[in-house]
Design an enzyme around this catalytic site. Structure first.
Site, PDB file in Angstrom:
ATOM      1  N   HIS A 153       0.815  -1.221   0.000  1.00  0.00           N
ATOM      2  CA  HIS A 153       0.000   0.000   0.000  1.00  0.00           C
ATOM      3  C   HIS A 153       0.847   1.269   0.000  1.00  0.00           C
ATOM      4  CE1 HIS A 153      -4.077  -1.740   0.634  1.00  0.00           C
ATOM      5  NE2 HIS A 153      -3.339  -2.781   0.982  1.00  0.00           N
ATOM      6  N   ASP A 361       3.625   9.318  -1.060  1.00  0.00           N
ATOM      7  CA  ASP A 361       2.436   8.584  -0.629  1.00  0.00           C
ATOM      8  C   ASP A 361       2.173   7.451  -1.609  1.00  0.00           C
ATOM      9  OD1 ASP A 361       0.128   8.151   0.896  1.00  0.00           O
ATOM     10  OD2 ASP A 361      -0.416  10.275   0.895  1.00  0.00           O
TER      11      ASP A 361
HETATM   12  P1  ADQ Z   1      -2.941   6.250   4.639  1.00  0.00           P
HETATM   13  O1  ADQ Z   1      -1.530   6.695   4.785  1.00  0.00           O
HETATM   14  O2  ADQ Z   1      -3.706   6.125   5.897  1.00  0.00           O
HETATM   15  O3  ADQ Z   1      -3.046   4.892   3.810  1.00  0.00           O
HETATM   16  P2  ADQ Z   1      -4.808   7.646   2.693  1.00  0.00           P
HETATM   17  O4  ADQ Z   1      -4.753   6.916   1.433  1.00  0.00           O
HETATM   18  O5  ADQ Z   1      -4.839   9.122   2.562  1.00  0.00           O
HETATM   19  O6  ADQ Z   1      -3.596   7.374   3.666  1.00  0.00           O
HETATM   20  O7  ADQ Z   1      -6.094   7.158   3.457  1.00  0.00           O
HETATM   21  C1  ADQ Z   1      -6.564   7.839   4.549  1.00  0.00           C
HETATM   22  C2  ADQ Z   1      -7.984   7.364   4.852  1.00  0.00           C
HETATM   23  O8  ADQ Z   1      -8.274   7.760   6.172  1.00  0.00           O
HETATM   24  C3  ADQ Z   1      -9.004   8.006   3.938  1.00  0.00           C
HETATM   25  O9  ADQ Z   1      -9.999   7.078   3.591  1.00  0.00           O
HETATM   26  C4  ADQ Z   1      -9.582   9.144   4.789  1.00  0.00           C
HETATM   27  O10 ADQ Z   1     -10.944   9.412   4.562  1.00  0.00           O
HETATM   28  C5  ADQ Z   1      -9.402   8.615   6.198  1.00  0.00           C
HETATM   29  N1  ADQ Z   1      -9.178   9.747   7.115  1.00  0.00           N
HETATM   30  C6  ADQ Z   1      -8.166  10.633   7.079  1.00  0.00           C
HETATM   31  N2  ADQ Z   1      -8.332  11.564   8.040  1.00  0.00           N
HETATM   32  C7  ADQ Z   1      -9.469  11.265   8.679  1.00  0.00           C
HETATM   33  C8  ADQ Z   1     -10.205  11.859   9.761  1.00  0.00           C
HETATM   34  N3  ADQ Z   1      -9.797  12.960  10.379  1.00  0.00           N
HETATM   35  N4  ADQ Z   1     -11.333  11.257  10.153  1.00  0.00           N
HETATM   36  C9  ADQ Z   1     -11.764  10.137   9.538  1.00  0.00           C
HETATM   37  N5  ADQ Z   1     -11.138   9.541   8.510  1.00  0.00           N
HETATM   38  C10 ADQ Z   1     -10.005  10.088   8.090  1.00  0.00           C
HETATM   39  C11 ADQ Z   1      -2.126   3.968   3.202  1.00  0.00           C
HETATM   40  C12 ADQ Z   1      -1.077   4.586   2.270  1.00  0.00           C
HETATM   41  C13 ADQ Z   1      -1.758   5.385   1.176  1.00  0.00           C
HETATM   42  C14 ADQ Z   1      -2.757   4.498   0.418  1.00  0.00           C
HETATM   43  C15 ADQ Z   1      -3.697   3.796   1.395  1.00  0.00           C
HETATM   44  C16 ADQ Z   1      -4.572   2.754   0.693  1.00  0.00           C
HETATM   45  O11 ADQ Z   1      -0.173   5.411   3.004  1.00  0.00           O
HETATM   46  O12 ADQ Z   1      -0.808   5.904   0.268  1.00  0.00           O
HETATM   47  O13 ADQ Z   1      -3.518   5.296  -0.465  1.00  0.00           O
HETATM   48  O14 ADQ Z   1      -2.953   3.108   2.396  1.00  0.00           O
HETATM   49  O15 ADQ Z   1      -3.813   1.850  -0.038  1.00  0.00           O
END
Ligand code: ADQ
Length: 508
Positions: A153, A361
């Site tokens: 991921h 990311d």
């Molecule tokens: P993350 O690093 O956690 O994931 P991201 O892909 O941005 O990053 O996902 C974050 C998730 O958390 C989103 O669905 C978002 O809605 C949720 N989220 C963020 N802030 C929030 C808040 N304050 N309250 C509730 N929900 C919140 C890892 C990798 C990424 C990759 C994903 C999926 O680092 O690059 O895209 O896995 O593979």
């Protein structure tokens, strides 16, 4: 249809799944039968050898308890203080303790022992993320001959960063025990190829390189996505509208700039606040006309580097506020808590600018969710880091270099002043991309490639063909496979189109 066994560090909780990934995998699992396996979240005095199974929300979930010290070495230690920073090219933030690797491997052995007892001959096993790279090796040692796929991921590191990881040769060998390794982006396939090319040049220069046995492992990019149609509905739902209206009132006609992230040093938050500071510095006319909301709930806060980034962000927000705030206007609201998906969807829809500016990311699902939540009649503008996997597909975002805060500030200014017609054009294109790369297609295409169902996307490419021929949205999904030992031939990835994209564009 074969059963599917999904393995990840954590298992889905009892509360309804909020995240797109959990929902999609649950959907895939319920269609196929099988179980989801991971750490229970509980500690035990001695490591548990047998999985406990329970049915949660109609799904079979298997789990084991870990000892506190193994969990520390495996999770906070090797996974999140070595692999996470190194894979995100933050070697300065790695904290290397050699005994952590033993704990990391011990937990992978414990997972393999507990899972192996429950594997049936036709099962397909899908392992998720950097915590579990050695799992296929350990399963193979226990005579598991089933198809095993791995999905990373986070980004794959460049050769120097990979070389800085203790035992990286073993980890590479572990990756090649899988039948399929899925990455988020072409960048990651290219980084893997680059490592191989480096070793080959080292050999040609008379050195003794690490001999990598590719075997039959296929490496390919499968960009993950969200469920954009569901998000679009959610953003217009009464629950989302509640948040939308509440915040709209407080904005009092000002344009809202929004960031939503887990508090992590990879997300570029201090740089983002600095860029906003430059926007206000260079554009006095915007000072009372905009407001930034940054939502960033703490994560992994037992790790020192996460406390440091939290302090840094506090300082950056404090400095900005002290510099620009007036008795009746604050430039920024910084919120450190999690929100429901409906509330987030409401906020995304209200935001004139969606700031997604990580330093590096894997994909970044907030970019997908922001696009999906927009009002088609009055959409906002996505400002997106070129170092997010999402930048490989969202070409109509305003793409910036997050290290260049002048450029980010200028993109914010452009986004705020962008005419409606251009916003609509860009958004329509972005929404199509989000729909094409939705989470169901992601899961289906990975499993099709792993099982060899339909055309798995790895078998019948035309290596001489123009990859752009079939349409502007097509990714260049590189597949790398099949060879006895490392050789320069592997530097050129075979181009392969994801199978579902192929059918979309051929109209089948
Ligand atoms: P993350 O690093 O956690 O994931 P991201 O892909 O941005 O990053 O996902 C974050 C998730 O958390 C989103 O669905 C978002 O809605 C949720 N989220 C963020 N802030 C929030 C808040 N304050 N309250 C509730 N929900 C919140 C890892 C990798 C990424 C990759 C994903 C999926 O680092 O690059 O895209 O896995 O593979």
């Amino acid at each position: 249809m074969s059963r599917l066994i999904v393995v990840s560090n954590r298992i889905p909780g009892k509360a309804p799944a909020a995240g797109g990934l959990a929902v999609a995998l649950k959907k895939t699992l319920s269609a196929r039968d099988g179980f989801w396996f991971g750490w229970s979240g509980a500690f035990a005095e001695t490591p548990s050898r047998d999985a406990k199974f329970e049915t949660i929300d109609g799904l079979q979930i298997g789990s084991i308890d870990l000892t506190k010290s193994d969990h520390q070495s495996y999770y906070a230690g090797f996974s999140n203080s070595i692999l996470w920073p190194a894979f995100h090219l933050r070697l300065d933030l790695t904290d290397i303790h050699s005994h952590w690797y033993e704990g990391y491997r011990r937990v992978n052995v414990q997972f393999a022992e507990a899972i192996a007892k429950h594997i049936q001959p036709d099962d397909i096993i899908w392992v998720h993320d950097y915590h579990l790279i050695p799992l296929a090796t350990e399963l193979r040692r226990r005579n598991i001959r089933n198809k095993i796929g791995f999905y990373l991921h986070i980004p794959f590191p460049t050769p120097d960063a990979l070389n800085a990881i203790p035992h990286h040769e073993e980890l590479l060998t572990d990756l090649l025990a899988y039948d399929l390794v899925g990455f988020q982006a072409q960048r990651d396939v290219a980084a893997f190829n680059e490592f191989i090319a480096h070793e080959e040049m080292y050999r040609q220069a008379g050195g003794t390189p690490f001999e990598i046995e590719m075997g039959n492992t296929v490496l390919e990019a499968f960009p993950i996505g969200s469920d954009p149609d569901a998000f679009a509905k959610l953003a217009a739902s009464p629950n989302a509208q509640k948040m939308y209206k509440r915040v709209e009132r407080s904005m009092n006609g000002r344009a809202m700039i929004l960031g939503v992230d887990r508090l992590d040093y990879s997300k570029g938050l201090p740089q983002r606040v600095q860029a906003y500071e430059k926007l206000l510095e260079n554009n006095a006319n915007l000072r009372r006309a905009v407001h930034m909301i940054q939502i960033a709930p703490p994560s992994r806060d037992t790790i020192k580097e996460y406390q440091v980034i939290s302090d840094e962000l506090d300082t950056a927000v404090g400095r900005l506020t002290g510099r620009f705030a007036e008795p009746d206007w604050l430039p920024i609201t910084y919120v450190k808590r999690a929100y429901s998906q409906a509330s987030l969807a409401g906020l995304y829809r209200l935001a004139r600018v969606g700031l997604v500016t990580p330093l590096r990311d894997g994909m970044n699902l907030v970019a997908h969710e922001y696009v999906a939540s927009q009002n088609p009649e009055n959409p906002g503008v996505l400002v997106l880091s070129r170092f997010a996997g999402a930048a490989e597909i969202f070409h109509d975002a305003l793409i910036i270099n997050p290290f260049d805060t002048d450029e980010t500030a200028e993109a914010m200014r452009l986004a705020i002043s962008m005419p409606l017609e251009e916003r609509k054009e860009r958004w329509e294109s972005l929404m199509k991309v989000a729909q094409t790369y939705n989470i169901d297609n992601w899961a289906d295409s990975f499993l099709a490639a792993l099982t060899g169902d339909a055309s798995s996307g790895t078998g019948d490419d035309d290596p001489d063909g123009d990859p752009d021929e079939e349409g502007a949205l097509l990714p260049r999904a590189g597949a790398l496979s099949r060879s006895a030992t490392m050789s320069l031939q592997h530097r050129t990835p075979r181009l392969s189109l994801l199978p579902w994209l192929r059918s979309v564009f051929s109209g089948t």
